[in-house]
Write a protein that holds these residues in place. Structure first.
Motif, PDB file in Angstrom:
ATOM      1  N   THR A 284       0.836  -1.195   0.000  1.00 14.09           N
ATOM      2  CA  THR A 284       0.000   0.000   0.000  1.00 14.09           C
ATOM      3  C   THR A 284       0.869   1.242   0.000  1.00 14.09           C
ATOM      4  O   THR A 284       1.769   1.394   0.841  1.00 14.09           O
TER       5      THR A 284
ATOM      6  N   SER B 157      -3.002   6.097  -1.569  1.00 13.39           N
ATOM      7  CA  SER B 157      -4.325   5.608  -1.975  1.00 13.39           C
ATOM      8  C   SER B 157      -4.253   4.453  -2.956  1.00 13.39           C
ATOM      9  O   SER B 157      -5.284   3.966  -3.421  1.00 13.39           O
ATOM     10  N   ALA B 158      -3.034   4.010  -3.294  1.00 14.93           N
ATOM     11  CA  ALA B 158      -2.853   2.920  -4.260  1.00 14.93           C
ATOM     12  C   ALA B 158      -2.397   1.647  -3.561  1.00 14.93           C
ATOM     13  O   ALA B 158      -1.644   1.684  -2.586  1.00 14.93           O
TER      14      ALA B 158
ATOM     15  N   PHE C 290      -0.652  -1.958  -4.769  1.00  6.66           N
ATOM     16  CA  PHE C 290      -0.028  -2.719  -5.846  1.00  6.66           C
ATOM     17  C   PHE C 290       0.019  -4.197  -5.463  1.00  6.66           C
ATOM     18  O   PHE C 290       0.269  -4.542  -4.302  1.00  6.66           O
TER      19      PHE C 290
ATOM     20  N   VAL D   1      -2.964  -3.062  -9.943  1.00  5.56           N
ATOM     21  CA  VAL D   1      -2.996  -1.882  -9.091  1.00  5.56           C
ATOM     22  C   VAL D   1      -4.446  -1.427  -8.972  1.00  5.56           C
ATOM     23  O   VAL D   1      -5.217  -1.493  -9.940  1.00  5.56           O
ATOM     24  N   LYS D   2      -4.829  -1.034  -7.773  1.00  4.81           N
ATOM     25  CA  LYS D   2      -6.131  -0.402  -7.577  1.00  4.81           C
ATOM     26  C   LYS D   2      -5.908   0.909  -6.848  1.00  4.81           C
ATOM     27  O   LYS D   2      -5.036   1.006  -5.964  1.00  4.81           O
ATOM     28  N   TYR D   3      -6.688   1.904  -7.220  1.00  5.72           N
ATOM     29  CA  TYR D   3      -6.462   3.258  -6.712  1.00  5.72           C
ATOM     30  C   TYR D   3      -7.785   3.855  -6.258  1.00  5.72           C
ATOM     31  O   TYR D   3      -8.754   3.935  -7.046  1.00  5.72           O
ATOM     32  N   GLN D   4      -7.838   4.278  -5.006  1.00  9.95           N
ATOM     33  CA  GLN D   4      -9.032   4.908  -4.451  1.00  9.95           C
ATOM     34  C   GLN D   4      -8.964   6.393  -4.768  1.00  9.95           C
ATOM     35  O   GLN D   4      -8.441   7.195  -3.997  1.00  9.95           O
TER      36      GLN D   4
END
Length: 400
Positions: A262, A265-266, A268, A307-310
């Motif tokens: 983490t 906000s991302a 990986f 990758v996810k990004y809030q």
């Protein structure tokens, strides 16, 4: 008021308080999810398809879960959960009423949880449920399985639950959780036939997370892939062409591992899995053509980065790439499958979300049936007639 009348009223009041106290120690909760949307698939056996579909981002389901406080840090627990189609109302999980989960057990904060019944695998619990590492098992259209690895052969999206299983999940020991499962084959005279064992471990310190699992199933076409109400007791229960030629395997072994980090906000993530279908030819009559003559083993190695990004408290964006190499069997040279997942999930509230997801898969080489490899996104309406397939889905998800 007479003394006897007063005593009777006091007795009723104390009894009511006593009943309330017992009820406060037990609970039963009804829960569920409804998912419906529009899905476009670029090529299904030669033609494009646009349809209203269910269970795209999350599987439509309803369930009951309950606990009873037995005292001394011990609780009795149960869960009954069934899937269904939002668009038709039909029972999901190939006709199994409580096909998603059905178990009862005991739970302790100090000693962990032991459950018996139809359950999620231990590797999936550690890598996907606890750590949320694979894109296809979390945000990338997990309900339909569209974003999962090739045919979900490594079960990191839990296409298959496990019957007749006893499962243990440890407490969280300084960020470490251990999960173990054993499934009884239930065959007279052969204790291990159709048996499954699965172990997983997860570590999470808030910034870094790591998980790994080992799975082994005997006669996987029946014990693992064919354990639902309407599955065939003698035919092929592996419908996706990526692996359907390996249904004659005497066993399936899965080794999987993943890590996540983490950064603001991302989040990986990286995943690796190795799937081996061993002793091909052990089960006669479940494959046709060149696949019927396979011997030895076939291996699928998969790597994924994601990758996810809030972006905002309400908007989640995600992107993932996976590569699968199928070693092939017999004289087959094997195949490769490359997939890209991309999507957005927007929360209108704590229980209602809008989603838009896209999955693209490209294939090359020779697939498990000894034929030219084609695009075959897991969970789609069918394989493509060429080497690529695109699936786009958008819709509404509501949880209760």
């Amino acid at each position: 008021m007479k003394k006897s009348t007063k005593l009777k009223m006091l007795s009723v009041s104390v009894g009511a308080l006593s009943i309330g106290s017992v009820q406060a120690q037990s609970s039963v909760t009804l829960y569920g999810a409804l998912d419906a949307g529009f899905t476009y698939t670029s090529n299904v056996k030669g033609s494009s398809l646009f349809a209203l579909t269910s269970s795209n981002e999350a599987g439509s389901r309803w369930g009951l879960t309950g606990t009873e406080d037995l005292g001394g840090d011990l609780k009795a627990i149960f869960t009954m959960e069934g899937g269904f189609s939002t668009t038709t109302g039909a029972v999901g999980t190939n006709g199994t009423l409580f096909g998603r989960q059905a178990f009862v057990g005991l739970s302790s904060n100090q000693y962990g949880t032991a459950t018996l019944g139809r359950q999620y695998g231990a590797s999936y619990t550690a890598i996907t449920q606890i750590l949320a590492l694979p894109a296809g098992g979390t945000w990338a259209a997990a309900g339909g399985g569209y974003g999962t690895h090739a045919s979900d052969a490594d079960n990191l999206n839990s296409a298959n639950r496990i019957n007749n299983a006893i499962k243990y999940r440890s407490p969280n020991w300084g960020g470490v959780t251990v999960v173990g499962l054993y499934s009884f084959g239930g065959k007279a005279g052969d204790f291990t036939q159709n048996s499954i064992y699965d172990v997983g471990v997860a570590y999470d310190n808030g910034t870094f997370r790591f998980g790994a699992g080992y799975f082994f199933a005997k006669n996987p076409n029946f014990s693992f892939w064919g354990d639902k109400a309407n599955d065939s007791p003698s035919g092929n229960n592996m419908p996706n062409v990526i692996i359907s030629g390996y249904a004659s395997a005497g066993s399936e072994q899965i080794i999987a591992a993943g890590a996540g980090y983490t950064l603001g906000s991302a989040i990986f993530g990286v995943i690796y899995s190795n799937v081996r279908f061993n002793n091909l030819g052990s089960i006669a009559g479940v494959t046709t053509g060149s696949a019927a003559g396979y011997r030895g083993s076939a291996t699928l190695n998969t790597g994924e980065v994601n990758v996810k990004y809030q972006l905002t408290p309400a908007l989640l964006l995600g992107l993932a790439y996976s590569y699968t190499k199928d070693s092939g069997a017999g004289e087959s040279g094997g195949a490769t499958y490359q997939s890209v997942d991309a999507g957005a999930l927007y929360s209108l509230s704590k229980t209602t979300s809008l989603y838009a997801m896209g999955v693209y898969q490209r294939a090359s080489g020779t697939n498990s049936l000894g034929q030219k490899a084609v695009g075959a996104i897991f969970g789609s309406a069918g394989p493509s007639s060429n080497n690529h397939q695109l699936l786009l889905t958008t819709g509404l998800l509501h949880k209760f």
